[in-house]
Design a protein around this motif. Structure first.
Motif, mmCIF file in Angstrom:
data_model
loop_
_atom_site.group_PDB
_atom_site.id
_atom_site.type_symbol
_atom_site.label_atom_id
_atom_site.label_comp_id
_atom_site.label_asym_id
_atom_site.label_seq_id
_atom_site.Cartn_x
_atom_site.Cartn_y
_atom_site.Cartn_z
ATOM 1 N N ASN A 1 0.770 -1.115 -0.050
ATOM 2 C CA ASN A 1 -0.104 0.043 0.144
ATOM 3 C C ASN A 1 0.927 1.137 0.154
ATOM 4 O O ASN A 1 0.538 2.126 -0.630
ATOM 5 C CB ASN A 1 -0.946 0.032 1.248
ATOM 6 C CG ASN A 1 -2.188 -1.120 1.281
ATOM 7 O OD1 ASN A 1 -2.485 -1.447 -0.039
ATOM 8 N ND2 ASN A 1 -2.672 -1.472 2.199
ATOM 9 N N LEU A 2 2.065 1.259 0.614
ATOM 10 C CA LEU A 2 2.987 2.287 0.711
ATOM 11 C C LEU A 2 3.512 2.580 -0.536
ATOM 12 O O LEU A 2 3.709 3.727 -1.000
ATOM 13 C CB LEU A 2 4.013 2.321 1.844
ATOM 14 C CG LEU A 2 3.621 2.343 3.412
ATOM 15 C CD1 LEU A 2 4.798 2.277 4.095
ATOM 16 C CD2 LEU A 2 3.222 3.897 3.458
ATOM 17 N N ILE A 3 4.164 1.505 -1.136
ATOM 18 C CA ILE A 3 4.408 1.710 -2.556
ATOM 19 C C ILE A 3 3.622 2.244 -3.404
ATOM 20 O O ILE A 3 3.921 3.134 -4.290
ATOM 21 C CB ILE A 3 5.140 0.244 -3.101
ATOM 22 C CG1 ILE A 3 6.488 -0.089 -2.089
ATOM 23 C CG2 ILE A 3 5.477 0.372 -4.544
ATOM 24 C CD1 ILE A 3 6.915 -1.374 -2.260
ATOM 25 N N ALA A 4 2.250 1.659 -3.424
ATOM 26 C CA ALA A 4 1.254 2.015 -4.313
ATOM 27 C C ALA A 4 1.066 3.564 -4.042
ATOM 28 O O ALA A 4 0.782 4.324 -5.047
ATOM 29 C CB ALA A 4 -0.094 1.400 -4.343
ATOM 30 N N PHE A 5 0.887 4.053 -3.019
ATOM 31 C CA PHE A 5 0.823 5.358 -2.456
ATOM 32 C C PHE A 5 1.816 6.206 -2.960
ATOM 33 O O PHE A 5 1.517 7.322 -3.403
ATOM 34 C CB PHE A 5 0.494 5.589 -1.065
ATOM 35 C CG PHE A 5 0.228 6.871 -0.468
ATOM 36 C CD1 PHE A 5 -0.765 7.799 -0.793
ATOM 37 C CD2 PHE A 5 1.504 7.526 0.153
ATOM 38 C CE1 PHE A 5 -1.077 8.924 -0.234
ATOM 39 C CE2 PHE A 5 1.157 9.143 0.620
ATOM 40 C CZ PHE A 5 0.098 9.443 0.481
ATOM 41 N N ASN A 6 2.850 5.804 -2.903
ATOM 42 C CA ASN A 6 4.306 6.702 -3.301
ATOM 43 C C ASN A 6 4.321 6.789 -4.942
ATOM 44 O O ASN A 6 4.491 7.905 -5.168
ATOM 45 C CB ASN A 6 5.473 6.006 -2.807
ATOM 46 C CG ASN A 6 6.568 6.871 -2.958
ATOM 47 O OD1 ASN A 6 6.580 7.972 -2.478
ATOM 48 N ND2 ASN A 6 7.583 6.319 -3.863
ATOM 49 N N VAL A 7 3.855 5.644 -5.426
ATOM 50 C CA VAL A 7 3.887 5.708 -6.714
ATOM 51 C C VAL A 7 2.809 6.938 -7.484
ATOM 52 O O VAL A 7 3.238 7.635 -8.241
ATOM 53 C CB VAL A 7 3.479 4.321 -7.463
ATOM 54 C CG1 VAL A 7 3.081 4.551 -9.105
ATOM 55 C CG2 VAL A 7 4.810 3.602 -7.554
ATOM 56 N N GLY A 8 1.578 6.697 -6.513
ATOM 57 C CA GLY A 8 0.450 7.709 -6.764
ATOM 58 C C GLY A 8 1.148 9.161 -6.955
ATOM 59 O O GLY A 8 0.726 10.197 -7.502
ATOM 60 N N VAL A 9 1.779 9.435 -5.552
ATOM 61 C CA VAL A 9 2.290 10.684 -5.142
ATOM 62 C C VAL A 9 3.351 10.980 -6.444
ATOM 63 O O VAL A 9 3.350 12.432 -6.684
ATOM 64 C CB VAL A 9 2.886 10.760 -3.931
ATOM 65 C CG1 VAL A 9 3.892 11.965 -3.772
ATOM 66 C CG2 VAL A 9 1.907 10.666 -2.729
ATOM 67 N N GLU A 10 4.190 10.233 -6.878
ATOM 68 C CA GLU A 10 5.109 10.592 -7.741
ATOM 69 C C GLU A 10 4.665 11.035 -9.206
ATOM 70 O O GLU A 10 4.939 11.755 -9.764
ATOM 71 C CB GLU A 10 6.299 9.543 -7.999
ATOM 72 C CG GLU A 10 7.052 9.293 -6.714
ATOM 73 C CD GLU A 10 7.934 10.482 -5.950
ATOM 74 O OE1 GLU A 10 8.146 11.531 -6.928
ATOM 75 O OE2 GLU A 10 7.944 10.597 -4.856
#
Length: 177
Positions: free
Chosen positions: A115-124
């Protein structure tokens, strides 16, 4: 600041005088590496730091970049600080600021890393889309006579915005328990 305006404002400062896409790519990548690293590690390892304190530093990062853009460090210190190192270091603070905000939500440890990785990808992706829009506008503005006439004033305005962000967070740090 969960809205991301502070991140975009800093990136605007970073790319303000960059014209070549490879230079823009290097600086944006350094920021993203720093941002992603501390956001992921900060949430995963529960690094709880006052969001007001971190966001005040983020406001100062905007001030720093505006001062850098107008050549203040060269005049004041007699040398130019390493802009790539500064971009990476401030990226680390920006990511820690986001991690601090994410930690305020009660999250289940189940599936936390994906979930953190998916969130970070979305932020980037969001930052890249905002950056693309900024580059388009900057590209047109740079071709006008007003660019060089207003570049100094634009960076002073950016510096003022950074001081406002800093002051807002500093008040929160002093007022909120």
């Amino acid at each position: 600041m969960i809205t991301g305006y502070d991140h975009i404002l800093f990136l605007l400062g970073v790319i303000f005088f960059l014209y070549r896409m490879e230079h823009i790519g290097i600086y944006v990548s350094l920021f993203a590496i720093g941002h992603s690293t501390t956001m992921l590690l900060g949430v995963y390892f529960n690094w709880a730091i006052s969001s007001y304190f971190i966001d005040a530093i983020i406001g100062l990062s905007v001030v720093y970049k505006a001062l850098d853009n107008i050549g203040a460090f060269q005049r004041w210190l007699g040398f130019q600080p390493n802009t790539k190192a500064a971009t990476l270091i401030f990226g680390l603070f920006h990511g820690l600021g986001l991690a601090t905000k994410v930690l305020e939500y009660d999250m289940s440890p189940d599936g936390l890393l994906p979930n953190l990785i998916a969130f970070n990808v979305g932020v980037e992706i969001g930052q890249l889309l905002a950056l693309a829009a900024i580059l388009i506008v900057m590209g047109f503005w740079r071709r006008t006579r007003s660019f060089w006439k207003l570049a100094y004033s634009a960076n002073v305005a950016m510096m003022c915005a950074g001081f406002v962000l800093f002051g807002y967070q500093l008040v929160g740090l002093m007022v909120v328990p």
